[in-house]
Design a protein around this motif. Sequence first.
Motif, PDB file in Angstrom:
ATOM      1  N   VAL A  10       0.843  -1.203   0.000  1.00 32.04           N
ATOM      2  CA  VAL A  10       0.000   0.000   0.000  1.00 32.04           C
ATOM      3  C   VAL A  10       0.874   1.247   0.000  1.00 32.04           C
ATOM      4  O   VAL A  10       0.591   2.213  -0.713  1.00 32.04           O
ATOM      5  N   GLY A  11       1.953   1.226   0.761  1.00 25.40           N
ATOM      6  CA  GLY A  11       2.860   2.373   0.786  1.00 25.40           C
ATOM      7  C   GLY A  11       3.487   2.641  -0.572  1.00 25.40           C
ATOM      8  O   GLY A  11       3.580   3.790  -1.018  1.00 25.40           O
ATOM      9  N   VAL A  12       3.898   1.581  -1.261  1.00 29.87           N
ATOM     10  CA  VAL A  12       4.476   1.740  -2.602  1.00 29.87           C
ATOM     11  C   VAL A  12       3.420   2.283  -3.558  1.00 29.87           C
ATOM     12  O   VAL A  12       3.691   3.190  -4.365  1.00 29.87           O
ATOM     13  N   ALA A  13       2.190   1.775  -3.469  1.00 29.14           N
ATOM     14  CA  ALA A  13       1.115   2.241  -4.345  1.00 29.14           C
ATOM     15  C   ALA A  13       0.832   3.726  -4.116  1.00 29.14           C
ATOM     16  O   ALA A  13       0.675   4.498  -5.073  1.00 29.14           O
ATOM     17  N   VAL A  14       0.776   4.142  -2.870  1.00 33.91           N
ATOM     18  CA  VAL A  14       0.538   5.554  -2.562  1.00 33.91           C
ATOM     19  C   VAL A  14       1.709   6.407  -3.046  1.00 33.91           C
ATOM     20  O   VAL A  14       1.506   7.497  -3.599  1.00 33.91           O
ATOM     21  N   GLY A  15       2.930   5.909  -2.873  1.00 33.33           N
ATOM     22  CA  GLY A  15       4.098   6.638  -3.371  1.00 33.33           C
ATOM     23  C   GLY A  15       4.053   6.827  -4.877  1.00 33.33           C
ATOM     24  O   GLY A  15       4.372   7.899  -5.398  1.00 33.33           O
ATOM     25  N   LEU A  16       3.649   5.781  -5.589  1.00 32.28           N
ATOM     26  CA  LEU A  16       3.502   5.892  -7.040  1.00 32.28           C
ATOM     27  C   LEU A  16       2.420   6.908  -7.417  1.00 32.28           C
ATOM     28  O   LEU A  16       2.595   7.706  -8.338  1.00 32.28           O
ATOM     29  N   LEU A  17       1.313   6.861  -6.697  1.00 32.06           N
ATOM     30  CA  LEU A  17       0.233   7.814  -6.943  1.00 32.06           C
ATOM     31  C   LEU A  17       0.700   9.246  -6.692  1.00 32.06           C
ATOM     32  O   LEU A  17       0.403  10.152  -7.480  1.00 32.06           O
ATOM     33  N   TYR A  18       1.423   9.471  -5.609  1.00 34.04           N
ATOM     34  CA  TYR A  18       1.968  10.798  -5.319  1.00 34.04           C
ATOM     35  C   TYR A  18       2.874  11.263  -6.450  1.00 34.04           C
ATOM     36  O   TYR A  18       2.845  12.425  -6.847  1.00 34.04           O
ATOM     37  N   ASN A  19       3.686  10.346  -6.980  1.00 38.18           N
ATOM     38  CA  ASN A  19       4.596  10.702  -8.058  1.00 38.18           C
ATOM     39  C   ASN A  19       3.815  11.075  -9.311  1.00 38.18           C
ATOM     40  O   ASN A  19       4.125  12.068  -9.971  1.00 38.18           O
ATOM     41  N   VAL A  20       2.799  10.296  -9.646  1.00 38.45           N
ATOM     42  CA  VAL A  20       1.986  10.571 -10.840  1.00 38.45           C
ATOM     43  C   VAL A  20       1.282  11.919 -10.706  1.00 38.45           C
ATOM     44  O   VAL A  20       1.214  12.696 -11.654  1.00 38.45           O
ATOM     45  N   LEU A  21       0.764  12.202  -9.515  1.00 30.71           N
ATOM     46  CA  LEU A  21       0.058  13.461  -9.288  1.00 30.71           C
ATOM     47  C   LEU A  21       1.007  14.616  -8.981  1.00 30.71           C
ATOM     48  O   LEU A  21       0.558  15.751  -8.822  1.00 30.71           O
ATOM     49  N   GLN A  22       2.288  14.328  -8.884  1.00 30.62           N
ATOM     50  CA  GLN A  22       3.330  15.306  -8.567  1.00 30.62           C
ATOM     51  C   GLN A  22       3.033  16.044  -7.265  1.00 30.62           C
ATOM     52  O   GLN A  22       3.104  17.258  -7.175  1.00 30.62           O
ATOM     53  N   VAL A  23       2.684  15.249  -6.255  1.00 38.84           N
ATOM     54  CA  VAL A  23       2.411  15.766  -4.913  1.00 38.84           C
ATOM     55  C   VAL A  23       3.608  15.428  -4.046  1.00 38.84           C
ATOM     56  O   VAL A  23       4.146  14.327  -4.110  1.00 38.84           O
TER      57      VAL A  23
END
Length: 58
Positions: A10-23
């Motif tokens: 879940v942490g990796v998935a959220v990290g990827l999402l943050y990267n995609v959204l540039q947050v």
Amino acid sequence: MKAYLMSLAVGVAVGLLYNVLQVKSPAPPTVALVGLLGMLGGEHVIPWIRTWLAPGLH
């Protein structure tokens, strides 16, 4: 162990999402996380040594 793997996934998935959204991640700096890892490791060293030495004490 399953809970740790799920948490990591879940942490990796959220990290990827943050990267995609540039947050920018609200997580603490890497240095702080390494310090926490060291604290957890140190917390388990003495019990591990005790169980390792226990057969020789009897």
